[in-house]
Design an enzyme around this catalytic site. Structure first.
Site, short mmCIF file in Angstrom:
data_model
loop_
_atom_site.label_atom_id
_atom_site.label_comp_id
_atom_site.label_asym_id
_atom_site.label_seq_id
_atom_site.Cartn_x
_atom_site.Cartn_y
_atom_site.Cartn_z
N LYS A 69 0.84 -1.18 0.13
CA LYS A 69 0.02 -0.01 -0.14
C LYS A 69 0.95 1.43 0.10
O LYS A 69 1.69 1.39 0.49
CB LYS A 69 -0.82 -0.08 1.23
CG LYS A 69 -1.99 1.10 1.37
CD LYS A 69 -2.86 0.95 2.80
CE LYS A 69 -3.97 2.21 2.50
NZ LYS A 69 -4.69 1.93 3.71
N SER A 144 -9.79 1.68 2.60
CA SER A 144 -8.73 2.69 1.73
C SER A 144 -7.76 1.94 0.94
O SER A 144 -7.02 2.39 0.05
CB SER A 144 -8.16 3.59 2.55
OG SER A 144 -7.25 3.31 3.42
N SER A 168 -9.76 -0.27 6.54
CA SER A 168 -9.15 -0.25 5.58
C SER A 168 -8.67 -1.55 4.88
O SER A 168 -8.46 -1.44 3.83
CB SER A 168 -8.36 1.04 5.38
OG SER A 168 -8.85 2.21 5.29
N1 GLN Z 1 -13.20 4.56 5.81
C1 GLN Z 1 -12.47 5.02 7.10
C2 GLN Z 1 -12.11 6.36 7.27
O1 GLN Z 1 -12.23 6.66 6.23
C3 GLN Z 1 -11.52 3.91 7.69
C4 GLN Z 1 -10.31 4.14 6.77
C5 GLN Z 1 -9.07 3.29 7.21
O2 GLN Z 1 -8.91 2.26 7.87
N2 GLN Z 1 -8.11 4.05 7.03
O3 GLN Z 1 -11.52 6.76 8.23
#
Ligand code: GLN
Length: 476
Positions: A69, A144, A168
């Site tokens: 990532k 994400s 994410s």
């Molecule tokens: N969708 C959640 C957020 O936007 C989780 C994202 C993540 O785990 N980085 O904060």
């Protein structure tokens, strides 16, 4: 070519020392062919084939390539975190997780697409354009860690690392029919993981199956002097856990997580998976986690507050994007940050700054911390009685591109099943559990702190029983 999972690739590499190099070459070729349609990679490691050749036979990974990532730093390879403000930033160091993969004979295949600064649930908030779902190119792959999941699912990588703050790793694993694990907070070093909400995030594997994730965890987990929040808890035998008998285990379903807010088809698959689990001789009950109704709000307050502080360092002077330095520092910073950050990132920085400001701090941030403690304690109590807790991973099927983008609240609501484990810092995985209209459905498996072995044991048995072995229509 059918891309194998990491374990199969490892076995192949054991008998054929040229295999890692061959596989890496093939993957880069396939990427050129199909990734323009998926957009799962931001950067490719130009030296990957050569590194695969040099590391062939070394360590358990024997020169095999892994996708990373783009929020995880890689020495000499551009790392943007999906943001314009970091475009062109080439870190002079590896994150500890990547360092450990390399020490185990792994190769960085490339850096995967993601929501900017990990803020998002669909993969659409990237400066480099949205990632698409290999199961249906008109739909999102979840975020994400969108690119890591799409790449593994489509066979562009045998395995990947993602990172999970509030879902994410689990959300994209769910939407692409891959396995994803958010480890216990502190289990994997965060050194070199670009911070969004640092009190919750963890690097975790996204893989074809449970075994591959156990293998990656056995490499990346463990204490790191460079991350004071990493744990000294000994690393258990993750691969050995795959053979543990789960008969007679007591597991519970979280009642609040299977209520009316979850899509009917998802619930049907969920209950089918639960039936399969009970046919393994597992005793399954219903239970309740207290204060869950406040978890989503508490999560977003904490996440935005931490983000407003963590993202203060991006000023165009130290990393990535630079600009013309005219006028006073306020003007320079405003211009750089105004142009460098995307809309969602700016919204969260502003919300977080507001919630941390005098007068509102107690009303929002402190209150959210209290909710977090209560949710965590409720989980800990339940784990005295149950080995694991279950729920669907996502309350909806993968949405169409653009469907959630205009409505931030609808986007935040997608995380309702995944954020409780993040608040509590407990490990949580998503296992492919079925399909509806050709779209993947995931089962969330939550465990007690450092209960990754229990998650692996249960997941491996259930995976066997479900026998899905999913390959999307556009896989290689
Ligand atoms: N969708 C959640 C957020 O936007 C989780 C994202 C993540 O785990 N980085 O904060």
């Amino acid at each position: 070519m059918v891309t194998p999972g990491l374990w199969e690739a490892m076995e192949e590499a054991e008998s054929d020392s040229g295999y890692p190099q061959e596989l890496t070459y093939e993957l880069l070729e396939s990427m050129r062919r199909i990734d323009p349609g998926l957009n799962s990679f931001i950067t490719v490691n130009g030296a990957a084939v050569e590194q695969a050749r040099r590391r062939s036979g070394k360590g358990p990974l024997r020169g095999l390539p892994i996708a990373i990532k783009d929020s995880i730093t890689t020495d000499g390879i551009e790392t943007t975190c999906g943001s314009r403000i970091l475009e062109g930033y080439v870190p002079p160091y590896n994150s500890t997780a990547v360092e450990r993969l390399i020490a185990a004979g792994g190769v960085v295949l490339g850096k995967t697409n993601m929501d900017e600064f990990s803020m998002g649930s669909t993969g659409e908030n990237s400066y480099f354009g949205p990632t698409r779902n290999p199961w249906d190119l008109e739909r999102v792959p979840g975020g994400s860690s969108s690119g890591s999941a799409a790449a593994v699912s489509a066979g562009l990588a045998p395995a990947a690392l993602g990172a999970d703050t509030g879902g994410s790793v689990r959300a994209p694993a769910c939407f692409t029919a891959t396995f994803g694990l958010k480890p216990t907070y502190g289990r994997v070093s965060r050194y070199g993981l670009i911070a969004y909400a640092n009190s919750m995030e963890q690097i975790g594997p996204i893989t074809r199956d449970t075994r591959d994730a156990a293998l990656l965890m056995s490499i990346i987990a463990g204490w790191d002097p460079k991350d004071p929040t990493s744990s000294k808890e000994p690393i258990p035998d993750y691969l050995g856990a795959l053979d543990v008998d789960v008969k007679g285990w007591k597991i519970a379903i979280v009642k609040e997580m299977v209520d009316g807010g979850v899509d009917g088809d998802i619930l049907r698959s969920f209950w089918r998976a639960v039936d399969e689990a009970s046919s393994l001789g597992i005793d399954i009950e219903m239970t309740s986690v207290k204060y869950l109704g406040h978890a989503l709000a508490a999560y977003y307050i904490i996440a935005c507050s931490e983000a407003s502080s963590n993202l203060a360092r991006y000023d165009g002077l130290r990393y990535g994007m630079t600009g013309e330095y005219v006028g006073n520092w306020r003007k320079v910073f405003a211009k750089i940050r105004g142009e460098g950050f995307g809309r969602e990132v700016k919204v969260r920085i502003m919300l977080g700054t507001y919630m941390l400001s005098a007068g509102y701090y107690e009303e929002f941030y402190l209150k959210a911390l209290k909710v977090r403690r209560l949710v965590a304690e409720s989980f800990y109590r339940l784990f005295k009685k149950y080995r694991l807790l279950l729920s669907p991973t996502m309350p909806i099927l993968p949405p169409r591109l653009g469907e959630k983008l205009m409505d931030p609240l609808a986007m935040y609501m997608m995380d309702v099943e995944t954020v409780p484990a993040s608040l509590a810092g407990i490990p949580s995985a998503s296992l492919p559990a079925g399909f509806s209209k050709g779209l993947p459905i995931g089962l969330q498996i939550m465990g007690p702190p450092f209960g990754e072995p229990e998650i692996f044991a249960f997941s491996a048995r259930l995976e066997e029983k479900l026998g899905l072995n999913p390959r999307p229509p556009i896989s290689l």
